[in-house]
Motif scaffolding. Structure first.
Motif, PDB file in Angstrom:
ATOM      1  N   GLU A  67       0.555  -0.919   0.023  1.00 37.00           N
ATOM      2  CA  GLU A  67      -0.052   0.070   0.070  1.00 37.00           C
ATOM      3  C   GLU A  67       0.685   1.281  -0.209  1.00 37.00           C
ATOM      4  N   ALA A  68       1.900   1.169   0.745  1.00 34.97           N
ATOM      5  CA  ALA A  68       2.159   2.472   0.246  1.00 34.97           C
ATOM      6  C   ALA A  68       3.506   2.731  -0.489  1.00 34.97           C
ATOM      7  N   THR A  69       3.795   2.203  -1.301  1.00 35.50           N
ATOM      8  CA  THR A  69       3.966   2.554  -2.701  1.00 35.50           C
ATOM      9  C   THR A  69       3.229   2.701  -3.625  1.00 35.50           C
ATOM     10  N   LEU A  70       1.653   1.994  -3.708  1.00 36.19           N
ATOM     11  CA  LEU A  70       0.733   2.484  -4.372  1.00 36.19           C
ATOM     12  C   LEU A  70       0.295   3.692  -3.900  1.00 36.19           C
ATOM     13  N   ILE A  71       0.391   4.206  -2.298  1.00 40.05           N
ATOM     14  CA  ILE A  71      -0.493   4.981  -2.603  1.00 40.05           C
ATOM     15  C   ILE A  71       0.687   6.681  -2.991  1.00 40.05           C
ATOM     16  N   THR A  72       2.127   6.054  -2.774  1.00 42.37           N
ATOM     17  CA  THR A  72       2.832   6.261  -3.039  1.00 42.37           C
ATOM     18  C   THR A  72       3.220   7.961  -4.557  1.00 42.37           C
ATOM     19  N   SER A  73       3.185   5.967  -5.485  1.00 39.91           N
ATOM     20  CA  SER A  73       3.165   6.088  -6.602  1.00 39.91           C
ATOM     21  C   SER A  73       2.078   7.230  -7.465  1.00 39.91           C
ATOM     22  N   LEU A  74       0.678   7.198  -6.532  1.00 36.24           N
ATOM     23  CA  LEU A  74      -0.170   7.801  -6.761  1.00 36.24           C
ATOM     24  C   LEU A  74       0.666   9.851  -6.472  1.00 36.24           C
ATOM     25  N   ALA A  75       1.001   9.530  -5.281  1.00 40.90           N
ATOM     26  CA  ALA A  75       0.961  11.267  -5.249  1.00 40.90           C
ATOM     27  C   ALA A  75       2.148  11.222  -5.883  1.00 40.90           C
ATOM     28  N   VAL A  76       2.748  10.747  -7.123  1.00 42.32           N
ATOM     29  CA  VAL A  76       3.850  11.194  -7.538  1.00 42.32           C
ATOM     30  C   VAL A  76       3.438  11.183  -9.055  1.00 42.32           C
ATOM     31  N   SER A  77       2.325  10.864  -9.698  1.00 37.30           N
ATOM     32  CA  SER A  77       1.122  10.760 -10.713  1.00 37.30           C
ATOM     33  C   SER A  77       0.783  12.379 -10.284  1.00 37.30           C
ATOM     34  N   ILE A  78       0.307  12.727  -9.487  1.00 42.02           N
ATOM     35  CA  ILE A  78      -0.406  14.000  -9.116  1.00 42.02           C
ATOM     36  C   ILE A  78       0.812  14.868  -9.544  1.00 42.02           C
ATOM     37  N   PHE A  79       1.960  15.143  -8.630  1.00 47.58           N
ATOM     38  CA  PHE A  79       2.869  15.967  -8.439  1.00 47.58           C
ATOM     39  C   PHE A  79       3.887  16.296 -10.456  1.00 47.58           C
ATOM     40  N   LEU A  80       3.312  15.264 -11.049  1.00 51.36           N
ATOM     41  CA  LEU A  80       4.321  15.211 -12.450  1.00 51.36           C
ATOM     42  C   LEU A  80       2.699  16.593 -12.859  1.00 51.36           C
ATOM     43  N   GLN A  81       1.842  15.638 -12.562  1.00 49.87           N
ATOM     44  CA  GLN A  81       0.520  16.249 -13.321  1.00 49.87           C
ATOM     45  C   GLN A  81       0.706  17.710 -12.961  1.00 49.87           C
ATOM     46  N   ILE A  84      -8.793  -3.424   3.632  1.00 50.88           N
ATOM     47  CA  ILE A  84      -8.874  -3.090   2.970  1.00 50.88           C
ATOM     48  C   ILE A  84      -8.544  -1.637   2.065  1.00 50.88           C
ATOM     49  N   PHE A  85      -7.965  -2.096   1.167  1.00 53.50           N
ATOM     50  CA  PHE A  85      -6.970  -0.858   1.031  1.00 53.50           C
ATOM     51  C   PHE A  85      -8.383  -0.333  -0.378  1.00 53.50           C
ATOM     52  N   SER A  86      -9.007   0.784   0.145  1.00 54.81           N
ATOM     53  CA  SER A  86     -10.070   1.478  -0.765  1.00 54.81           C
ATOM     54  C   SER A  86      -9.386   2.947  -1.332  1.00 54.81           C
ATOM     55  N   MET A  87      -9.461   2.833  -2.876  1.00 54.94           N
ATOM     56  CA  MET A  87      -9.311   4.307  -3.252  1.00 54.94           C
ATOM     57  C   MET A  87     -10.647   4.651  -3.405  1.00 54.94           C
ATOM     58  N   VAL A 135     -23.165  -3.877  -3.791  1.00 59.83           N
ATOM     59  CA  VAL A 135     -23.393  -4.286  -4.888  1.00 59.83           C
ATOM     60  C   VAL A 135     -22.615  -4.018  -5.361  1.00 59.83           C
ATOM     61  N   PHE A 136     -21.039  -3.562  -5.192  1.00 58.13           N
ATOM     62  CA  PHE A 136     -19.686  -3.221  -5.232  1.00 58.13           C
ATOM     63  C   PHE A 136     -18.928  -4.635  -4.209  1.00 58.13           C
ATOM     64  N   GLY A 137     -18.947  -4.585  -3.748  1.00 57.65           N
ATOM     65  CA  GLY A 137     -18.457  -5.384  -2.629  1.00 57.65           C
ATOM     66  C   GLY A 137     -18.181  -7.021  -3.050  1.00 57.65           C
ATOM     67  N   PHE A 138     -19.506  -7.488  -3.353  1.00 57.58           N
ATOM     68  CA  PHE A 138     -19.475  -8.738  -3.971  1.00 57.58           C
ATOM     69  C   PHE A 138     -17.728  -9.214  -4.840  1.00 57.58           C
ATOM     70  N   PRO A 139     -18.016  -8.257  -6.039  1.00 57.39           N
ATOM     71  CA  PRO A 139     -16.430  -8.352  -6.418  1.00 57.39           C
ATOM     72  C   PRO A 139     -15.974  -8.313  -5.806  1.00 57.39           C
ATOM     73  N   VAL A 140     -15.106  -6.218  -5.648  1.00 56.93           N
ATOM     74  CA  VAL A 140     -14.172  -6.019  -5.705  1.00 56.93           C
ATOM     75  C   VAL A 140     -14.166  -7.058  -4.435  1.00 56.93           C
ATOM     76  N   LEU A 141     -14.578  -6.869  -2.911  1.00 55.33           N
ATOM     77  CA  LEU A 141     -13.891  -8.252  -1.993  1.00 55.33           C
ATOM     78  C   LEU A 141     -12.996  -9.050  -2.497  1.00 55.33           C
ATOM     79  N   ARG A 142     -13.658  -9.382  -3.396  1.00 58.25           N
ATOM     80  CA  ARG A 142     -12.423 -11.344  -3.567  1.00 58.25           C
ATOM     81  C   ARG A 142     -11.571 -11.451  -3.721  1.00 58.25           C
ATOM     82  N   LEU A 164      -7.625  -4.626  -5.521  1.00 56.42           N
ATOM     83  CA  LEU A 164      -8.696  -4.765  -4.652  1.00 56.42           C
ATOM     84  C   LEU A 164      -8.542  -2.919  -4.954  1.00 56.42           C
ATOM     85  N   ALA A 165      -7.032  -2.319  -4.978  1.00 61.08           N
ATOM     86  CA  ALA A 165      -7.160  -0.735  -5.006  1.00 61.08           C
ATOM     87  C   ALA A 165      -7.574  -0.471  -6.302  1.00 61.08           C
ATOM     88  N   VAL A 166      -7.499  -1.314  -7.490  1.00 61.57           N
ATOM     89  CA  VAL A 166      -7.444  -0.776  -8.994  1.00 61.57           C
ATOM     90  C   VAL A 166      -9.099  -1.156  -9.524  1.00 61.57           C
TER      91      VAL A 166
END
Lengths: 298, 388
Positions: free
Chosen positions: A92-106, B61-64, B122-129, B135-137
């Motif tokens: 997760e740390a790298t995931l959100i960091t890459s998001l931050a980098v993306s925002i930074f670049l944009q 659950i890493f949700s964005m 509704v979204f939980g069923f596919p997403v939480l698998r 999951l984040a994506v």
């Protein structure tokens, strides 16, 4: 039939571009388990780079090479500054960091170049059409041919690199088991740098091709394309080189066919469609179409 | 001394309850409206961040996708509070059943939350698998799909143009009350058996499963609860800004909430406060810089997007250096607000005595009779050693 052929060609075009970006995602993910959301923005960086160089009077080939160099430089700086310190952090740390980098670049490019949509003008040669086929005269622009040729060539080249060169083999070793690779004397940092170089270069070429084809560009263009290419990489099986390429092409074709064939009004669901495909694929094949089952890493 | 101070119930009450309430009262009565709005935004952001912490920090659950639920809540809440005439005039083609639907603000708020929760189911069923990155994506995909649906059902939502004209129900006292209630509910949840199960799942899902904890059920519940409060936050937001559009609930907003969550501390509800504070108030200070300014006779041109750049750099630095955020794993603020320790402590005499002692020790350190005694004893010992 012509309509289908035309759509297919459009789809393959878009798919080729997705494939180039998806490969970059896959290579980096394979080694570092890092999803680099900023990867798509490198496409944007390359476009602006090429545009500036052309405006300065550089001829096209040199401008492309120049923009590749600029993009690779950005990619390396990002790796060194943002990702290397997080080498041992969780997903997760790298995931959100890459998001931050993306925002930074944009926002950086937004600040310097303003949000204005600009036009990427390529010499007329590229828009000339070639007529193929019999009665129905399917036309295909030179640009499309260039896209296919360049993409095909690059994929073949990268594939060769990964299979035959020492660095390529080291990359695959690190992707499989980085600890064992290190014990065998592989310099992980060098391999990571190499992966970023290859990925960024591919993204740069993809950027030039994309803007050459679709003309209009602005600082926010990279993110969306990057996300779709990422979806493509995941569909194909992230970490797998062939999967990324196949996923990219497949997704491009599906997206364009969807936009062309579905009834009015549904066309604007294009982007949502891409993600629907992703969710469906992941439901049935959680590791992507070509991905090997990934054991859980404790 | 600091440790003892922070543990003292009276201090907790003063610092976390009395002082902020007094400040809010002052702001409500005495301060210009623009700043009041910023403070209300801050409180809405606290709710949104706390809701995200439930999934990201507690349930693992890493949700964005929180902005998607925000959008659902904003639209649902607005459509329910707007009068029929308003809806007919703002949303051409709106079906009669939707136009007639009308609820007072608070029931509408709850209904908005339930709408968000329904979408989460509704979204939980596919997403939480999925887990981790996938999951984040998928949650990103969720935002995209929600926006596409909002954009393309103009007869229900007026499409990309959005809707404006809802009443400003989100006044400072109202939002404050909703925030307190929301935090209380979330707090009780995390302290309950449910919360402990979630912590177990987050720590080691396999071990938890071997103990009979149904991970899917808990993760779904966490996801749905988070969506409920996200939607509530969205509805409050809509009734503050009085205008909504699908593009206002997209990546940027989701990332904002994520920023607040990470900066404040992802694993705790208390982290919502520092996180929301930084992200809400810092851009206010940077706003002036964004329009260009003169320094030492050198004109700096308008820097579009400066606050975003600064925020993302701060964000990256925080992740690299202080991954736990401001609060780390401490639930100090929320515990102090609702904890039995604080309120029961106010009823005991020792609390006040201790408080006074700590203050005295701190303020009058040099004249402290104990310290003076110790000093002279130490001096005596030194003399003895020298004389030997």
């Amino acid at each position: 039939m012509d309509f289908f052929a035309g759509s297919l060609i459009s789809g393959l075009q878009l798919g080729s571009i997705y494939a180039l970006i998806a490969i970059g995602y896959s290579i980096v993910y394979g080694i570092l388990r890092l999803i680099n959301f900023a990867h798509g923005d490198l496409l944007m960086v390359a476009t602006y780079g090429a545009w500036i160089l052309i405006a300065r009077g550089l001829s096209l080939p040199f401008a492309v090479i120049g923009s590749v160099l600029i993009t690779v430089a950005f990619g390396l700086v990002i790796e060194r500054a943002a990702y290397r310190p997080l080498r041992d952090a969780g997903e997760e740390a790298t995931l959100i960091t890459s998001l931050a980098v993306s925002i930074f670049l944009q926002n950086l490019f937004l600040m310097v170049f303003t949000p204005k949509n600009r036009a990427f003008a390529l010499p007329g040669f590229f828009s000339e059409k070639l007529v193929l086929g019999g009665a129905g005269s399917i036309t295909i622009t030179n640009m499309s041919i260039v896209i296919f040729v360049v993409t095909g060539g690059l994929i073949a080249a990268v594939s060769l690199i990964i299979k035959k060169t020492r660095l390529g083999i080291a990359m695959r070793a690190c992707a499989e088991n980085s600890t064992a690779a290190k014990l065998m004397g592989v310099n992980l940092n060098a391999v990571v740098v190499f992966a970023f170089v290859v990925g960024s270069a591919l993204a740069a070429v993809a950027g030039v091709l994309y803007s050459g084809q679709y003309v209009s560009f602005n600082p926010s263009m990279g993110f969306m394309i990057g996300i779709k290419a990422f979806a493509a990489a995941v569909i194909g099986g992230i970490g797998s080189f062939a999967g990324a390429a196949a996923g990219g092409v497949l997704l491009g074709v599906l997206e364009i066919l969807f936009a062309c064939y579905l009834p009015e009004g549904a066309g604007v669901y294009q982007t949502a469609f891409v993600f629907l495909v992703l969710i469906v694929v992941l439901l049935f094949k959680p590791n992507g179409l070509f991905g090997a089952a990934e054991g859980r890493r404790s | 001394m600091a440790k003892a101070l922070f543990a003292n119930p009276l201090f907790k009450f003063l610092a976390v309850v009395a002082a902020p309430v007094a400040a809010l009262l002052y702001i409500y009565i005495g301060v210009a409206e623009y700043y009041q709005i910023v403070v209300v935004m801050f409180m809405i952001n606290v709710i949104l961040t706390a809701s995200l912490n439930i999934t990201n920090g507690f349930a693992g659950i890493f949700s964005m996708g929180q902005a998607g639920f925000m959008g659902i809540g904003a639209y649902a809440g607005s459509l329910l509070t707007m009068t029929a005439e308003l809806k007919f005039s703002r949303i051409p083609g709106i079906p009669a059943w939707l136009a007639e639907a009308h609820l007072p603000f608070i029931p509408a708020l709850v209904a908005a939350g339930l709408a968000g929760a329904a979408v989460a189911v509704v979204f939980g069923f596919p997403v939480l698998r999925a887990k981790g990155h996938y999951l984040a994506v998928m949650t990103l995909g969720m935002i995209i799909i929600i926006k596409a649906v909002l954009d393309n059902n103009a007869h229900l939502t007026n499409g990309a143009k959005g809707i404006s004209g809802m009443e400003r129900f989100s006044t400072l006292p109202m939002v404050f009350a909703v925030m307190i209630v929301s935090l209380f509910v979330l707090h009780r949840m995390t302290k309950s058996a449910f919360g402990r199960s979630m912590a177990a799942i987050r720590s080691d899902a396999d071990a938890a499963a071997s103990l009979g904890i149904n991970a899917t059920k808990y993760r779904m519940t966490a996801f749905v609860v988070s969506a409920f409060f996200g939607a509530v936050g969205g509805s409050l937001w809509a009734h503050l800004q009085q205008t909504i559009a699908p593009s206002l609930f997209y990546f940027k907003e989701s990332f904002s909430i994520l920023e607040m969550s990470v900066l404040g501390g992802m694993g705790t509800l208390s982290g919502a406060f520092p996180g929301a504070a930084i992200v809400t108030f810092l851009p206010q200070f940077l706003a002036n810089a964004e329009n260009g300014f003169r320094v030492f006779g050198f004109t700096v041109p308008a820097l579009n997007g400066l606050s975003n750049i600064v925020m993302s750099v701060i964000f990256i630095l925080v992740i690299i250096r202080w991954r736990g955020g401001v609060m780390r794993s401490s639930e100090y603020i929320v515990d102090a607000m609702f904890g039995r320790d604080t309120w029961a402590g106010l009823l005991r005499k020792e609390t006040y005595v201790d408080f006074w002692n700590i203050l005295r020790e701190g303020l009058f350190k040099n004249n402290n009779p104990h310290r003076l005694e110790e000093k002279s004893k130490q001096e005596e010992k030194d003399h003895e050693k020298e004389n030997r």
